[in-house]
Design a protein around this motif. Structure first.
Motif: not given
Length: 83
Positions: A33-36, A57-65, A68-79
């Motif tokens: 799985s990958h994130a877009t 097909r669309r899935v939920s959660g973080l990607p396996d890649c 991609c997971r690194r970019e999603v986590q780096l771009g996440a909004e943090r309080p």
């Protein structure tokens, strides 16, 4: 200890890097799985992997890649707290 490596871990796909925000995770059979970024081309993932329409097909959660997971986590909004 500080990292002294100046070489990139991987090359960015065409265009600017991911700017954070909501992503969509797609699973491509045989390729994990990958994130877009939903505002961009949905066939091109954050790591540069591309898939044909209908192949994923669309899935939920973080990607396996990992990339991609690194970019999603780096771009996440943090309080923001009192530091």
């Amino acid at each position: 200890m500080r990292c002294t490596t100046t070489e990139a871990v991987y090359d960015w796909p065409e265009g600017v890097p991911y700017e954070g925000g909501t992503t969509v995770t797609w699973n491509v059979p045989g390729h994990g799985s990958h994130a877009t970024d939903p505002t961009e081309d949905l066939s091109m993932s954050l790591c540069g992997f591309s898939s044909a329409q209908g192949e994923d097909r669309r899935v939920s959660g973080l990607p396996d890649c990992r990339e991609c997971r690194r970019e999603v986590q780096l771009g996440a909004e943090r309080p923001r707290g009192n530091w």
